[in-house]
Scaffold this motif. Structure first.
Motif, PDB file in Angstrom:
ATOM      1  N   GLU A  45      19.923  -1.137   1.607  1.00 23.17           N
ATOM      2  CA  GLU A  45      20.929  -0.211   0.495  1.00 23.17           C
ATOM      3  C   GLU A  45      21.156  -1.346  -0.084  1.00 23.17           C
ATOM      4  OE1 GLU A  45      21.560   4.078   1.593  1.00 23.17           O
ATOM      5  OE2 GLU A  45      22.587   2.534   2.949  1.00 23.17           O
ATOM      6  N   ARG A  86      15.602   8.358  -9.221  1.00 23.16           N
ATOM      7  CA  ARG A  86      13.924   8.801  -9.156  1.00 23.16           C
ATOM      8  C   ARG A  86      15.439  11.139  -8.387  1.00 23.16           C
ATOM      9  NH1 ARG A  86      10.223   6.962  -4.610  1.00 23.16           N
ATOM     10  NH2 ARG A  86       9.462   8.430  -4.916  1.00 23.16           N
ATOM     11  N   GLN A 133      18.083  -2.281  -3.301  1.00 23.80           N
ATOM     12  CA  GLN A 133      16.043  -1.920  -3.455  1.00 23.80           C
ATOM     13  C   GLN A 133      15.713  -1.292  -2.460  1.00 23.80           C
ATOM     14  OE1 GLN A 133      13.853  -4.473  -1.257  1.00 23.80           O
ATOM     15  NE2 GLN A 133      15.600  -7.316  -1.752  1.00 23.80           N
ATOM     16  N   LEU A 134      16.529   0.277  -3.373  1.00 22.91           N
ATOM     17  CA  LEU A 134      16.980   1.482  -2.942  1.00 22.91           C
ATOM     18  C   LEU A 134      15.570   2.020  -3.149  1.00 22.91           C
ATOM     19  CD1 LEU A 134      19.784   1.983  -5.796  1.00 22.91           C
ATOM     20  CD2 LEU A 134      19.661   1.935  -3.264  1.00 22.91           C
ATOM     21  N   GLU A 135      14.472   1.730  -3.440  1.00 23.99           N
ATOM     22  CA  GLU A 135      13.261   2.908  -3.758  1.00 23.99           C
ATOM     23  C   GLU A 135      12.963   1.904  -2.306  1.00 23.99           C
ATOM     24  OE1 GLU A 135      10.516   3.870  -5.822  1.00 23.99           O
ATOM     25  OE2 GLU A 135      11.045   2.969  -7.918  1.00 23.99           O
ATOM     26  N   ALA A 138      19.343   7.518  -2.392  1.00 23.01           N
ATOM     27  CA  ALA A 138      19.077   5.749  -2.723  1.00 23.01           C
ATOM     28  C   ALA A 138      18.093   6.769  -4.036  1.00 23.01           C
ATOM     29  CB  ALA A 138      17.820   5.650  -1.199  1.00 23.01           C
ATOM     30  N   ALA A 161      18.384   5.022  -7.627  1.00 18.38           N
ATOM     31  CA  ALA A 161      16.810   4.127  -8.421  1.00 18.38           C
ATOM     32  C   ALA A 161      15.999   5.255  -9.390  1.00 18.38           C
ATOM     33  CB  ALA A 161      15.760   4.358  -7.351  1.00 18.38           C
TER      34      ALA A 161
END
Length: 425
Positions: free
Chosen positions: A174, A215, A178-180, A209, A213
């Motif tokens: 986090e 999504r 690098q949220l994925e 997260a 990202a």
């Protein structure tokens, strides 16, 4: 032990608050009086622990160091060369000095102590703690290489210590943006430790997260699973609000990705599902402006009409009516319909800024207007094309004169300004 200080809470109940300052004074007096060697080491360790609780990191590091020096270790001890019980005791002190040194900003000292402690096999919990501290030191260094080393330490810590290390691993991703990857680690936390007190919060953070990202559908699905699994959780209302926010953000994300049709679909879906949300008219207005951008003027007018009807009492009522009239005038050239739309706007929202703009446009549309121009300067031999625009003029006669440049030059002595001559005629 740390002394307790009685107090009365807000409900009138007698409680005890830990009084670490009083305990620290008692321990120091005990050392001054004099105690046996075993008790002395125990008291020194308690003093070092209290100093850490007080965030007095340099003093805590010095207290742990005093234990090592007192045991004859002027240099960092080689734990594998010591008998088991002595090695275990020295390792505890090394971990303490390493932890306090790290928080005091003395990274080289901390790293050396912690690596030595990690190399000697202790119990799983202490080993996991050491590995997490080593990861913290690497993250403080910064950069891709140290970050990867820190992640490797945390993965080893997960094998030894479980949930706390898994949480730190997700949080590390986090912080790095690098949220994925963070979402995957939070999902791993929930799957591996479903009964942990932090499992529900971990599920929420995993969805956050995914949202960060971009999504949005996955984030909404994860939050819906949270709502079903934790109907009484303190985060329940916040999660519901997050679902709505994600549904709204999906439209703008599609627009930013140059997917206008996707944006239109997302905003319309949001407005239909959350019609009472304050952002619903905003979503519909964004739909209309995007429909206009792609040339679907009829759809834009229909959407704007819906805003004026359903949300006419909001700030978007006059804005929607004004844009509808502008589309009629500027995009479709339906001037009579535009005037009618402007007049209706003034009648309904007479004191708004949009009504003032509508008055100005009506005044311009109703006065006489004549404009004659050429789109560009022509070279010799090219066929001239004049553009004539009129409004509120019943008849117009236009005569076009061919200009002889030689004659113009003879009269003026220059060709400068010839391109503006038609304005002089």
């Amino acid at each position: 032990c740390i002394r307790d200080r009685p107090y009365t809470d807000d409900l009138g109940r007698k409680q005890k608050r830990r009084n670490i300052d009083a305990a620290l004074g008692s321990y120091r007096r005990a050392l001054a009086i004099g105690v046996g060697p075993v008790e002395k080491r125990r008291i020194q360790a308690r003093i070092a622990t209290i100093l850490e609780e007080k965030s007095q990191w340099p003093q805590a590091a010095a207290a742990w160091n005093a234990l090592l020096v007192g045991a004859g270790f002027k240099e960092r001890p080689k734990l594998r060369q010591l008998p088991g019980e002595e090695a275990a005791r020295a390792r505890t002190w090394l971990i303490g000095r390493g932890r306090a040194s790290l928080r005091a900003g003395q990274r080289p000292q901390a790293r050396g102590d912690l690596k030595e402690a990690a190399a000697w096999k202790g119990d799983d919990a202490s080993t996991a703690g050491v590995l997490m501290l080593l990861a913290e030191e690497r993250f403080q260094v910064g950069g891709a290489g140290p970050f990867d080393e820190g992640v490797a330490y945390l993965r080893d810590a997960v094998k030894a210590g479980g949930a706390p290390a898994q949480r730190k691993l997700a949080e590390a991703f986090e912080r790095a943006g690098q949220l994925e990857k963070a979402a995957r680690e939070w999902r791993a936390f929930v799957q591996a430790y479903p009964e942990d007190d932090y499992a529900a919060t971990a599920q929420h953070r995993g969805a956050q997260a995914l949202y960060g990202a971009g999504r949005y559908d996955d984030a909404i699905a994860a939050w819906n699973r949270f709502l079903a699994a934790h109907p009484t959780h303190d985060l329940w209302k916040q999660v519901r609000a997050s679902i709505v926010t994600a549904a709204f953000a999906k439209g703008q994300a599609a627009k930013n990705a140059e997917d206008p049709r996707g944006a239109i679909d997302a905003w319309r879906a949001f407005a239909q599902k959350h019609e009472d949300d304050p952002r619903a008219p905003q979503a519909l207005f964004a739909t209309a402006t995007t429909q206009r951008e792609v040339g679907d003027h009829d759809a834009a007018l229909k959407t704007l009409g819906g805003i004026a009807g359903r949300y006419g009492r909001t700030n978007f009522g006059p804005v929607a009516r004004f844009l509808g009239a502008v589309i009629l005038e500027d995009d479709l050239g339906r001037l009579d319909d535009a005037i009618e739309a402007y007049e209706e706007l003034i009648k309904t929202y007479g004191n708004t800024g949009e009504a003032n703009q509508a008055r100005n446009r009506i005044e311009r549309l109703k006065r006489k207007h004549l404009e004659i121009r050429m789109d560009r300067v022509l070279a010799l031999g090219q066929t001239p094309v004049l553009r004539v625009e009129t409004r509120n003029i019943e008849k117009l006669g236009v005569r076009v004169y061919r200009l002889g440049l030689e004659e113009y030059f003879e009269r003026k002595g220059t060709l400068r300004g010839v391109e503006n001559l038609q304005l002089e005629i």
